[in-house]
Motif scaffolding. Structure first.
Motif, PDB file in Angstrom:
ATOM      1  N   GLY A 131     -14.748  15.930  -6.490  1.00 59.42           N
ATOM      2  CA  GLY A 131     -15.594  16.436  -7.562  1.00 59.42           C
ATOM      3  C   GLY A 131     -16.666  17.393  -7.100  1.00 59.42           C
ATOM      4  N   THR A 132     -16.585  17.876  -5.863  1.00 58.74           N
ATOM      5  CA  THR A 132     -17.577  18.812  -5.326  1.00 58.74           C
ATOM      6  C   THR A 132     -17.303  20.217  -5.846  1.00 58.74           C
ATOM      7  N   VAL A 133     -18.342  20.877  -6.324  1.00 55.17           N
ATOM      8  CA  VAL A 133     -18.239  22.237  -6.842  1.00 55.17           C
ATOM      9  C   VAL A 133     -19.299  23.098  -6.175  1.00 55.17           C
ATOM     10  N   VAL A 134     -18.880  24.215  -5.563  1.00 54.53           N
ATOM     11  CA  VAL A 134     -19.802  25.144  -4.923  1.00 54.53           C
ATOM     12  C   VAL A 134     -19.619  26.509  -5.577  1.00 54.53           C
ATOM     13  N   ILE A 135     -20.712  27.087  -6.064  1.00 56.14           N
ATOM     14  CA  ILE A 135     -20.682  28.381  -6.752  1.00 56.14           C
ATOM     15  C   ILE A 135     -21.614  29.323  -6.001  1.00 56.14           C
ATOM     16  N   ASN A 136     -21.113  30.464  -5.542  1.00 53.76           N
ATOM     17  CA  ASN A 136     -22.005  31.394  -4.849  1.00 53.76           C
ATOM     18  C   ASN A 136     -22.791  32.246  -5.837  1.00 53.76           C
ATOM     19  N   GLY A 137     -23.782  32.941  -5.325  1.00 55.59           N
ATOM     20  CA  GLY A 137     -24.711  33.657  -6.193  1.00 55.59           C
ATOM     21  C   GLY A 137     -24.140  34.867  -6.879  1.00 55.59           C
ATOM     22  N   ALA A 138     -22.930  35.328  -6.484  1.00 61.11           N
ATOM     23  CA  ALA A 138     -22.343  36.512  -7.102  1.00 61.11           C
ATOM     24  C   ALA A 138     -21.589  36.205  -8.383  1.00 61.11           C
ATOM     25  N   VAL A 139     -21.446  34.918  -8.730  1.00 62.47           N
ATOM     26  CA  VAL A 139     -20.661  34.542  -9.910  1.00 62.47           C
ATOM     27  C   VAL A 139     -21.444  34.866 -11.180  1.00 62.47           C
ATOM     28  N   LYS A 140     -20.793  35.526 -12.094  1.00 59.34           N
ATOM     29  CA  LYS A 140     -21.370  35.842 -13.404  1.00 59.34           C
ATOM     30  C   LYS A 140     -20.444  35.339 -14.504  1.00 59.34           C
ATOM     31  N   ILE A 141     -21.040  34.996 -15.642  1.00 56.66           N
ATOM     32  CA  ILE A 141     -20.277  34.505 -16.781  1.00 56.66           C
ATOM     33  C   ILE A 141     -20.351  35.510 -17.919  1.00 56.66           C
ATOM     34  N   HIS A 142     -19.199  35.884 -18.477  1.00 59.73           N
ATOM     35  CA  HIS A 142     -19.162  36.725 -19.664  1.00 59.73           C
ATOM     36  C   HIS A 142     -19.421  35.863 -20.897  1.00 59.73           C
TER      37      HIS A 142
END
Length: 365
Positions: free
Chosen positions: A261-272
């Motif tokens: 259940g580990t989730v890692v999101i880097n800072g470049a991710v954007k959501i439309h």
């Protein structure tokens, strides 16, 4: 037009770069300047009854050891080896290592040995991938684990007692030719493929030396023109390693470990633009059986009557609306607001990816 493009390319690279510069030596390595893996098969002696006993390849290894000293065991006689163990010895041979230098080695039990604590590795040749001998290992093991067993079969183990290390336990016997001083050109390979970073490395080298000796050949390699000879090339390589460049921004990426259940999101991710509704339905089934006695009391048959009650609890949570260009902080804040667990977050991210709102690479481990 070509001259204008050559002039603007370094300027555009600098404008698009992140704020932190890094040394070229931290971004990759020169081709040929690399460690080599060495492996050997040996015998550890001096164990306190925790060895392999009558294991066939331990017995054969011990016969080979004693034969070096002119001792030949009669045919059909196999020594009891409770105080010895067959092991595999591994080490890394660094680039430019010369004969006589010392290497750290790792010793691991190959058979049924319970512990290598207190053991001594007998002289073991270390071979490379070409089956040539590049080192010799011998010495006393440092074992961080502990294993204890009782007569009733009970066992207690701390860490891994069947493996240990010998600091400086091997001696280099042969150097490995790197070929960097005779190759037509020097090649610098990035640790991570990136076209922008490769171009910036080549441009940083060219600006430092004031010529066009470096060029990016692909997303990993930068080819550098250099005069043959070890002395000149070593000097140039030392200068190149300390040049600071601005690596490209990392691509947008979301790493999901579905098992933990580990989730890692880097800072470049954007959501439309997207809207998320997360709810939870809990269904409860309670069984309350009871004993009944039909009338008349003396003639009826006693039976068990089942009684079940079913309840449904649906937790209502608001829908979250993501505006275009939502950042990492916005995503985390919104998902925490709806009370999503790590497992729920995995499902939400996968749904956003399928909906086309998550413009990032989704990696599921």
């Amino acid at each position: 037009m070509t001259r204008l493009f050559r002039f603007l390319l370094p300027l555009l690279a600098l404008l698009a770069a992140p704020a932190h510069a890094e040394r070229i030596k931290d971004l990759g390595t020169f081709q040929g300047v690399r460690p080599n893996q060495l492996t050997g098969y040996g015998i550890v002696v001096g164990l306190a009854g925790t060895g392999d006993d009558s294991l066939d390849y331990a017995t054969q290894g011990m016969k080979g050891v004693v034969s070096r000293f002119g001792l030949t065991l009669p045919p059909g006689i196999n020594p009891a080896l409770k105080n010895a163990a067959a092991v595999l010895v591994t080490a890394d041979l660094p680039a430019f290592a010369k004969p006589g230098q010392r290497l750290d080695v790792t010793v691991s039990a190959l058979g049924k040995a319970k512990s290598l604590r207190g053991g001594t590795l007998i002289m073991t040749p270390l071979r490379g991938a070409d089956n040539e001998i590049y080192g010799m290992a011998q010495g006393n093991l440092a074992v961080g684990g502990l294993g204890v067993s009782g007569a009733d079969g009970s066992q207690v183990s701390v860490n891994i007692p069947s493996a240990g290390r010998i600091p400086g336990g091997a001696t280099v016997e042969r150097a490995v030719a790197t070929g960097f001083d005779t190759a037509p050109t020097l090649t610098f390979n990035l640790s991570e493929a990136d076209l922008t970073t490769a171009l910036r490395v080549a441009d940083g080298i060219n600006r430092t030396f004031g010529d066009r000796r470096a060029k990016a050949t692909d997303a990993v390699s930068v080819s550098i023109d250099a005069a043959p000879g070890a002395t000149d090339r070593i000097m140039m390589m030392g200068l190149i390693e300390n040049i600071e460049v601005l690596p490209a921004d990392a691509p947008a990426k979301v790493i999901v470990n579905a098992r933990t259940g580990t989730v890692v999101i880097n800072g470049a991710v954007k959501i439309h633009p997207a809207a998320i509704a997360h709810g939870k339905i809990t269904v409860s089934v309670n069984e309350s059986p009871r004993v009944v006695q039909p009338a008349p009391f003396s003639r009826g048959q006693t039976a068990v009557e089942q009684s079940s009650s079913i309840s449904i609890d649906q937790e209502k949570r608001p829908m979250i609306n993501f505006k275009g260009g939502a950042s990492l902080a916005d995503i985390v804040k919104a998902v925490n607001a709806i009370g999503a667990s790590p497992a729920d977050m995995v499902a939400i991210l996968e749904a956003l990816k399928q909906a086309g709102s998550l413009k990032a690479e989704l990696v599921v481990l």
